[in-house]
Design a protein around this motif. Structure first.
Motif, PDB file in Angstrom:
ATOM      1  N   GLN A  97       2.765   1.950  -9.156  1.00  0.00           N
ATOM      2  CA  GLN A  97       1.843   1.890 -10.566  1.00  0.00           C
ATOM      3  C   GLN A  97       2.300   2.593 -11.472  1.00  0.00           C
ATOM      4  OE1 GLN A  97      -2.222   1.505  -9.771  1.00  0.00           O
ATOM      5  NE2 GLN A  97      -2.255  -0.161  -8.574  1.00  0.00           N
TER       6      GLN A  97
ATOM      7  N   GLU B  97       2.293   1.745  -3.423  1.00  0.00           N
ATOM      8  CA  GLU B  97       1.432   2.228  -4.406  1.00  0.00           C
ATOM      9  C   GLU B  97       1.284   3.591  -4.320  1.00  0.00           C
ATOM     10  OE1 GLU B  97      -2.067   0.079  -4.990  1.00  0.00           O
ATOM     11  OE2 GLU B  97      -1.259  -1.796  -5.227  1.00  0.00           O
ATOM     12  N   ARG B  98       0.979   3.942  -2.866  1.00  0.00           N
ATOM     13  CA  ARG B  98       0.739   5.417  -2.599  1.00  0.00           C
ATOM     14  C   ARG B  98       2.138   6.514  -3.126  1.00  0.00           C
ATOM     15  NH1 ARG B  98      -2.240   8.334   0.952  1.00  0.00           N
ATOM     16  NH2 ARG B  98      -1.545  10.212   1.995  1.00  0.00           N
ATOM     17  N   HIS B  99       3.239   5.936  -3.370  1.00  0.00           N
ATOM     18  CA  HIS B  99       4.337   6.792  -3.453  1.00  0.00           C
ATOM     19  C   HIS B  99       4.685   6.338  -4.933  1.00  0.00           C
ATOM     20  CE1 HIS B  99       4.682   7.132   0.755  1.00  0.00           C
ATOM     21  NE2 HIS B  99       5.259   8.392   0.432  1.00  0.00           N
TER      22      HIS B  99
ATOM     23  N   GLY C 298       0.844  -1.257   0.071  1.00  0.00           N
ATOM     24  CA  GLY C 298      -0.043  -0.119   0.144  1.00  0.00           C
ATOM     25  C   GLY C 298       0.866   1.202  -0.136  1.00  0.00           C
ATOM     26  N   LEU C 299       1.825   1.196   0.950  1.00  0.00           N
ATOM     27  CA  LEU C 299       2.754   2.424   0.981  1.00  0.00           C
ATOM     28  C   LEU C 299       3.657   2.614  -0.429  1.00  0.00           C
ATOM     29  CD1 LEU C 299       4.498   2.067   4.581  1.00  0.00           C
ATOM     30  CD2 LEU C 299       2.974   4.059   3.659  1.00  0.00           C
TER      31      LEU C 299
END
Length: 238
Positions: A75, A70-72, A67-68
């Motif tokens: 993708q 992807e947040r940074h 999750g971290l």
């Protein structure tokens, strides 16, 4: 008999839809105290249990890390990578991932990929970027179909690849059951070797489906304005 009150706590907790982790924790502590353990021994038992089965709880660490990432921008970086690989189409990318996944599973590296660790954060965005470069903007149904093919490449690769590994659970289970039930002398090597042709056939069949995906996406190319309208509906829904 009173030690079994912990079971009633579990039943009551699930019946009232409480937090499962809290229910099991309270039931464990209650059972330990009723069984005569001191607080220090209870804490020691929890620590020993966590340490001995920490591989089961790795997902609790893996998911926040993904999750971290992807947040940074994980993708976005995956999409940018596909921008530099002009000759790679979505079908070729997924077919290559299928073979890598199956080969890794055959060598016992079953946790090398996975829907949460690899497909969602990297493989699916890379396939979408490759498809958009070759076929233009995707409609929402085409995007969902592409994501389902990405997940299928991971599942097929793992399912048929892991049977080629000698010490995988399913091979050992089948070997133990057959030897115990029919008094045979089946060796894990025999099962693993027989799994190889099946794995090759699975790669050939599903790989062909993945390579045909490019032509399928080309036929479903949206008309002008369709994607814009779809994107607008999606944004409004968000």
């Amino acid at each position: 008999m009173i030690v079994l009150l912990g079971i009633l706590v579990v039943v009551a907790g699930f019946a009232t839809k409480r937090n499962p982790v809290l229910i099991v924790g309270v039931a464990g502590v209650l059972t330990a105290f009723l069984g005569g353990l001191t607080p220090m021994k209870v804490l020691d038992a929890f620590g020993t249990g966590f340490a001995s089965s920490r591989s089961v709880t790795l997902f609790a660490v893996t998911l926040p890390v993904i999750g971290l990432l992807e947040r940074h921008g994980l993708q976005e970086q995956a999409r940018a990578l596909m921008g530099r690989l002009a000759k790679v189409s979505a079908g070729r990318l997924l077919a290559a991932y299928l073979m890598i996944r199956q080969l890794g599973a055959a060598l016992g590296l079953t946790t090398l990929g996975g829907p949460a660790q690899a497909v969602r954060p990297m493989i699916a965005p890379m396939a979408e970027a490759a498809a958009e470069r070759h076929h233009g903007p995707l409609t929402e149904p085409a995007r969902e179909r592409l994501r389902s093919f990405a997940a299928s490449a991971d599942t097929v690769g793992l399912f048929f690849g892991e049977d080629c590994f000698l010490t995988v659970g399913s091979i050992l289970l089948i070997t133990g059951f057959v030897n115990a039930t029919y008094h045979a002398h089946l060796e894990p090597t025999q099962l693993a070797l027989w799994a190889v042709p099946t794995a090759i056939c699975a790669t050939a069949v599903h790989g062909a489906r993945l390579l045909r995906l490019d032509r399928s996406l080309a036929r479903t190319r949206p008309a002008a304005g369709t994607v814009t309208a779809t994107a607008g509906v999606t944004e409004e829904a968000k």
